[in-house]
Design a protein around this motif. Structure first.
Motif, PDB file in Angstrom:
ATOM      1  N   PRO A  99       1.149  -1.353   0.043  1.00 27.32           N
ATOM      2  CA  PRO A  99      -0.163  -0.449  -0.026  1.00 27.32           C
ATOM      3  C   PRO A  99       0.839   1.310  -0.012  1.00 27.32           C
ATOM      4  O   PRO A  99       0.232   2.446  -0.963  1.00 27.32           O
ATOM      5  N   ILE A 100       2.127   1.777   0.550  1.00 23.24           N
ATOM      6  CA  ILE A 100       2.462   2.695   0.892  1.00 23.24           C
ATOM      7  C   ILE A 100       2.943   2.925  -0.702  1.00 23.24           C
ATOM      8  O   ILE A 100       3.335   3.562  -0.919  1.00 23.24           O
ATOM      9  N   ASP A 101       4.117   1.878  -1.551  1.00 20.64           N
ATOM     10  CA  ASP A 101       4.578   1.714  -2.640  1.00 20.64           C
ATOM     11  C   ASP A 101       3.378   2.237  -3.586  1.00 20.64           C
ATOM     12  O   ASP A 101       3.459   3.348  -4.788  1.00 20.64           O
ATOM     13  N   ALA A 159       0.899   4.063  -2.972  1.00 22.39           N
ATOM     14  CA  ALA A 159       0.560   5.938  -2.985  1.00 22.39           C
ATOM     15  C   ALA A 159       1.351   6.322  -3.227  1.00 22.39           C
ATOM     16  O   ALA A 159       0.908   7.136  -4.018  1.00 22.39           O
ATOM     17  N   HIS A 160       3.180   5.769  -3.559  1.00 22.29           N
ATOM     18  CA  HIS A 160       3.685   6.797  -4.093  1.00 22.29           C
ATOM     19  C   HIS A 160       3.642   6.713  -5.578  1.00 22.29           C
ATOM     20  O   HIS A 160       4.083   8.332  -6.102  1.00 22.29           O
ATOM     21  N   HIS A 182      12.449   6.763  -5.059  1.00 20.13           N
ATOM     22  CA  HIS A 182      11.567   5.908  -5.232  1.00 20.13           C
ATOM     23  C   HIS A 182      12.314   4.850  -6.145  1.00 20.13           C
ATOM     24  O   HIS A 182      11.998   3.850  -6.846  1.00 20.13           O
TER      25      HIS A 182
END
Length: 216
Positions: free
Chosen positions: A87-89, A91-92, A149
């Protein structure tokens, strides 16, 4: 067969073409020339009430707005994935998408340029300067995000929805003669993408509704 309502030079449509190609999906292109306001006809507004491209017809539904279409493609055709698992990736990646589609592109699209010309008398030089200003501001942030990233692509080591959105914006930068030297990571990502057949086939000049070459 999917039907993509398009204008060959539209960066919003270009995003969708890239994703369709990456997903290996066949589609038919229906061109609407924005220069002559074909998107404003009653027939097209019956398809997309906003009078904008793209619109994607899957035979049962008509989808509008490029990011909504990209998300739908990811949900209905998940392989190959264009969003990471974590999920955090995700979001990025979505932040990179928004940096293009929410912060850069709306200030520079054709209808804004037409308005600046009609209401404020902006000539082409002024319009190009306007576009360069907002693209450069957005690219400064995107360059930093890729540095955090990216690993060959905008996020990680394989194409994502972020690349689908960034590559068309790099082309737009070239159209207004923006020097890309300050953003080496963006340049490298753009080249890595264009080296892939899915991105190369999606380029505007290869589309069936494209203008013929000037020397044709």
């Amino acid at each position: 067969m999917l039907r993509l309502h398009s204008y060959w030079r539209s960066s919003a449509v270009y995003r969708v073409r890239i994703a369709l190609n990456l997903k290996g999906l066949d589609y038919e292109t229906v061109g609407h020339d924005l220069r002559t306001d074909q998107q404003s006809t009653p027939a097209y507004k019956a398809i997309n009430p906003q009078g904008l491209v793209p619109a994607l017809d899957d035979g049962d539904h008509i989808l509008t707005q490029s990011v909504a279409i990209l998300e739908w493609l990811e949900e209905t055709h998940p392989n190959p994935p264009l969003l990471p698992k974590a999920p955090i990736d995700r979001a990025h990646v979505r932040a990179l998408v928004s940096a293009v589609v929410a912060d850069i592109h709306p200030l520079n699209n054709l209808r804004i340029q037409k308005y600046l010309k009609a209401e404020f008398g902006a000539d082409q030089a002024a319009l190009d300067a306007w576009c360069r200003r907002w693209i450069a501001s957005g690219f400064d942030a995107i360059e930093e995000l890729i540095g955090r990233h990216g690993a060959g692509f905008a996020f990680g080591d394989r194409p994502t929805l972020a690349d689908c959105c960034l590559v068309p914006q790099v082309l737009n930068a070239g159209r207004v003669n923006l020097d890309l030297a300050p953003w080496p990571l963006i340049r490298a990502v753009n080249q890595a993408c264009l080296d892939l057949p899915a991105f190369a086939r999606a380029q505007p000049q290869h589309q069936p509704d494209a203008d013929p070459p000037a020397d044709a």
